[in-house]
Motif scaffolding. Structure first.
Motif, PDB file in Angstrom:
ATOM      1  N   ASN A   1       5.944   6.045  11.590  1.00  0.00           N
ATOM      2  CA  ASN A   1       6.822   6.841  10.722  1.00  0.00           C
ATOM      3  C   ASN A   1       7.167   6.187   9.393  1.00  0.00           C
ATOM      4  O   ASN A   1       8.294   6.335   8.883  1.00  0.00           O
ATOM      5  CB  ASN A   1       8.114   7.276  11.431  1.00  0.00           C
ATOM      6  N   GLY A   2       6.213   5.455   8.810  1.00  0.00           N
ATOM      7  CA  GLY A   2       6.327   5.140   7.384  1.00  0.00           C
ATOM      8  C   GLY A   2       6.452   6.489   6.687  1.00  0.00           C
ATOM      9  O   GLY A   2       5.936   7.504   7.180  1.00  0.00           O
ATOM     10  N   TRP A   3       7.147   6.546   5.530  1.00  0.00           N
ATOM     11  CA  TRP A   3       7.402   7.856   4.921  1.00  0.00           C
ATOM     12  C   TRP A   3       6.102   8.567   4.526  1.00  0.00           C
ATOM     13  O   TRP A   3       5.966   9.777   4.696  1.00  0.00           O
ATOM     14  CB  TRP A   3       8.321   7.720   3.699  1.00  0.00           C
ATOM     15  N   ASN A   4       5.122   7.793   3.993  1.00  0.00           N
ATOM     16  CA  ASN A   4       3.868   8.455   3.592  1.00  0.00           C
ATOM     17  C   ASN A   4       3.191   9.092   4.784  1.00  0.00           C
ATOM     18  O   ASN A   4       2.748  10.243   4.717  1.00  0.00           O
ATOM     19  CB  ASN A   4       2.913   7.447   2.946  1.00  0.00           C
ATOM     20  N   SER A   5       3.102   8.347   5.893  1.00  0.00           N
ATOM     21  CA  SER A   5       2.436   8.889   7.083  1.00  0.00           C
ATOM     22  C   SER A   5       3.185  10.122   7.585  1.00  0.00           C
ATOM     23  O   SER A   5       2.575  11.120   7.968  1.00  0.00           O
ATOM     24  CB  SER A   5       2.374   7.838   8.187  1.00  0.00           C
ATOM     25  N   THR A   6       4.514  10.059   7.576  1.00  0.00           N
ATOM     26  CA  THR A   6       5.323  11.186   8.049  1.00  0.00           C
ATOM     27  C   THR A   6       5.049  12.424   7.201  1.00  0.00           C
ATOM     28  O   THR A   6       4.796  13.517   7.724  1.00  0.00           O
ATOM     29  CB  THR A   6       6.827  10.805   7.990  1.00  0.00           C
TER      30      THR A   6
ATOM     31  N   HIS B   1       0.816  -1.210   0.000  1.00  0.00           N
ATOM     32  CA  HIS B   1       0.000   0.000   0.000  1.00  0.00           C
ATOM     33  C   HIS B   1       0.860   1.274   0.000  1.00  0.00           C
ATOM     34  O   HIS B   1       0.636   2.198  -0.767  1.00  0.00           O
ATOM     35  CB  HIS B   1      -0.910  -0.006   1.228  1.00  0.00           C
ATOM     36  N   GLY B   2       1.898   1.284   0.895  1.00  0.00           N
ATOM     37  CA  GLY B   2       2.745   2.472   1.035  1.00  0.00           C
ATOM     38  C   GLY B   2       3.602   2.755  -0.193  1.00  0.00           C
ATOM     39  O   GLY B   2       4.200   3.824  -0.300  1.00  0.00           O
ATOM     40  N   HIS B   3       3.703   1.797  -1.114  1.00  0.00           N
ATOM     41  CA  HIS B   3       4.439   2.013  -2.365  1.00  0.00           C
ATOM     42  C   HIS B   3       3.469   2.277  -3.516  1.00  0.00           C
ATOM     43  O   HIS B   3       3.771   3.048  -4.419  1.00  0.00           O
ATOM     44  CB  HIS B   3       5.299   0.787  -2.692  1.00  0.00           C
TER      45      HIS B   3
HETATM   46  N1  UDP Z   1      -3.391   4.660   5.470  1.00  0.00           N
HETATM   47  C1  UDP Z   1      -4.743   4.886   5.314  1.00  0.00           C
HETATM   48  N2  UDP Z   1      -5.582   4.477   6.298  1.00  0.00           N
HETATM   49  C2  UDP Z   1      -5.160   3.857   7.431  1.00  0.00           C
HETATM   50  C3  UDP Z   1      -3.775   3.630   7.598  1.00  0.00           C
HETATM   51  C4  UDP Z   1      -2.911   4.055   6.597  1.00  0.00           C
HETATM   52  O1  UDP Z   1      -5.161   5.463   4.301  1.00  0.00           O
HETATM   53  O2  UDP Z   1      -5.998   3.497   8.254  1.00  0.00           O
HETATM   54  C5  UDP Z   1      -2.476   5.081   4.387  1.00  0.00           C
HETATM   55  C6  UDP Z   1      -1.664   6.292   4.786  1.00  0.00           C
HETATM   56  O3  UDP Z   1      -2.372   7.473   4.468  1.00  0.00           O
HETATM   57  C7  UDP Z   1      -0.397   6.115   3.992  1.00  0.00           C
HETATM   58  C8  UDP Z   1      -0.281   4.607   3.800  1.00  0.00           C
HETATM   59  O4  UDP Z   1      -1.533   4.046   4.153  1.00  0.00           O
HETATM   60  O5  UDP Z   1      -0.512   6.745   2.737  1.00  0.00           O
HETATM   61  C9  UDP Z   1       0.766   3.987   4.699  1.00  0.00           C
HETATM   62  O6  UDP Z   1       2.025   4.277   4.189  1.00  0.00           O
HETATM   63  P1  UDP Z   1       3.287   4.486   5.122  1.00  0.00           P
HETATM   64  O7  UDP Z   1       4.447   4.773   4.228  1.00  0.00           O
HETATM   65  O8  UDP Z   1       3.019   5.485   6.163  1.00  0.00           O
HETATM   66  O9  UDP Z   1       3.457   3.113   5.866  1.00  0.00           O
HETATM   67  P2  UDP Z   1       3.540   1.590   5.358  1.00  0.00           P
HETATM   68  O10 UDP Z   1       2.147   1.105   5.260  1.00  0.00           O
HETATM   69  O11 UDP Z   1       4.259   1.586   4.044  1.00  0.00           O
HETATM   70  O12 UDP Z   1       4.311   0.927   6.454  1.00  0.00           O
END
Ligand code: UDP
Length: 452
Positions: free
Chosen positions: A352-357, A22-24
């Motif tokens: 602190n995934g980059w998208n969340s940050t 999802h995060g990519h």
């Molecule tokens: N996200 C979301 N709803 C949630 C949790 C996460 O839409 O309940 C989205 C969030 O906005 C972000 C992505 O999922 O765009 C998560 O990416 P991130 O890089 O923060 O973390 P990863 O999932 O890659 O560890």
């Protein structure tokens, strides 16, 4: 409809190949929307893992390929974090066949729309060599931050200087070329081989597109530029360019927003650990009690699979929801961008995934940082010690400490941290507007893509 070509005004097509997390996928879809708005036709190549529903993006063309190992992984992911990479590496032949078919069809098509380039996630370690075998230009999308990319690129010199592999007595030594990082923030040895292949994909690309912006990571961007003799395009935050770019393809629980509508301004702590990370049952329970005892209103994303080996929601303590009452709201997936921009939200407990940050910075929401894996340690360090817009929470923290951290962020530490993140929020808003750094970088990227 899958496979059917949808053409747009420039008469040039781009192929985008996201990594299936999802995060990519999210930033790749934002990039697709952005480049479509610039006039490129878009084809997305995807796998059977976390597939995007093509009907949500009728203006893009989709191609999927099948891989038995990836399907097996999708059905029952093992706990080994590297199992996924071997399943991904198994995709090289299906990807080659898929790309070959797309290129053949494009040559035979009556509209004669040339394919300008492939934009791939560098986690696909074969995308570069396969694109090269077809003489197809390839760009790499960096979905994470630039400082963590710099760390990966610096690993050979860190090894020469004796910082890698990390030694226990050196863990608190600062890394002079990589402030504010210390030796303990470097990637775990387990990941080194994977990171070396990722670095190779960056190095052999015709350019790197970064979901970051100059004002946020100027010195890291400059250093990456020195190591990589190819164009670098910091054009982020990708989701800020086009207000209509809603890329969410998982069902979002809109009760998050109706619940937030009844809360006082800046009073709510939003808690989420992203789309893939898992914590232990003990950590989960400490967090549940800490949230309850803090007396601060909270919106908590309890994703199925977020506790190792169990169904997370069922692990909430008996009677927990009754004890929380109206002061908390729990969902399995939230509309995070909407949540963070809601006036009731005053803090974000994040992995602190980059998208969340980046999303938190864009909405000016200070963070409680609890990194779990990979580049999240670097991002958390930047947030707490670099930009000073959040507080670090120690690993395996007990409920009393959780209560203290939450109350510190939400009720005490306000002033300076909030003014620093508000300044960054303004910069993030400005950089994508005409004349801003990311806007200008995007113009240069468009020119390069048209020159292929
Ligand atoms: N996200 C979301 N709803 C949630 C949790 C996460 O839409 O309940 C989205 C969030 O906005 C972000 C992505 O999922 O765009 C998560 O990416 P991130 O890089 O923060 O973390 P990863 O999932 O890659 O560890």
């Amino acid at each position: 409809m899958e496979g059917e070509m949808k053409q747009s005004k420039l008469g040039r097509r781009l192929l985008l190949f996201p990594a299936p997390f999802h995060g990519h996928i999210n930033p790749m879809l934002h990039l697709a929307t952005l480049l479509y708005s610039k006039g490129f036709s878009i084809t997305i190549i995807q796998t059977v893992h976390n597939p995007i529903n093509p009907t949500h993006f009728p203006h893009f063309t989709f191609h999927s390929f099948y891989s038995s190992l990836l399907e097996l992984y999708s059905k029952s992911p093992p706990s080994d974090p590297l199992a996924f990479t071997s399943a991904m590496n198994n995709c090289s032949e299906p990807f080659r066949d898929c790309l070959s078919q797309i290129l053949c069809d494009a040559t035979a098509a009556a509209d004669n729309e040339p394919i300008a380039a492939l934009i791939a996630d560098p986690i696909w370690k074969f995308a570069g060599s396969i694109a090269a075998s077809f003489n197809l230009p390839r760009m790499a999308l960096r979905t994470g931050g630039v400082l963590s990319l710099l760390v990966y690129l610096s690993m050979p010199s860190l090894r020469e200087k004796g910082y890698l592999p990390p030694q226990d007595h050196k863990l608190d030594e600062p890394l002079p070329e990589l402030p504010p990082l210390k030796v303990r923030d470097l990637p775990l040895p387990l990941l080194h081989e994977l990171l070396e292949t990722v670095v190779h994909e960056f190095k052999t690309s015709q350019g790197v597109i970064c979901n970051s912006f100059e004002e946020l990571e100027d010195s890291s961007i400059a250093q990456v530029h020195q190591i990589l003799p190819i164009p670098i395009f910091p054009i982020g935050p990708l989701h800020k360019h086009t207000p209509t770019s809603d890329t969410n393809y998982w069902a979002q629980d809109q009760t998050s927003i109706t619940w937030l509508n009844n809360q006082a301004p800046k009073s709510v702590l939003y808690v989420s650990f992203g789309s893939v990370e898992a914590i232990s049952r003990t950590e989960f329970l400490e967090l549940a009690w800490g949230l309850l005892d803090s007396m601060v209103p909270f919106l908590w994303v309890v994703r199925p699979g977020m506790i190792q080996g169990t169904k997370a929601y069922d692990s909430l303590p008996e009677g927990y929801l009754e004890m929380v009452g109206e002061r908390g709201h729990i969902v399995t997936w939230a509309p995070q961008l909407e949540v963070l921009s809601h006036p009731a939200v005053g803090g974000f407990w994040t992995h602190n995934g980059w998208n969340s940050t980046l999303e938190s910075i864009c909405e000016g929401v200070p963070m409680l940082c609890q990194p779990i894996n990979t580049d999240q340690y670097t991002n958390a360090k930047l947030v707490s010690d670099g930009w000073k817009i959040g507080l670090k929470v120690e690993k395996k923290v007990k409920r009393e400490e959780i209560v203290r951290s939450i109350r510190k962020l939400m009720l005490e530490d306000g002033g300076e941290m909030k003014s620093r993140i508000t300044t960054l929020k303004e910069k993030a808003t400005f950089c994508v507007k005409e004349g801003g750094s990311s806007y200008t970088s995007l113009e240069k990227l468009t020119k390069l893509l048209l020159s292929f």
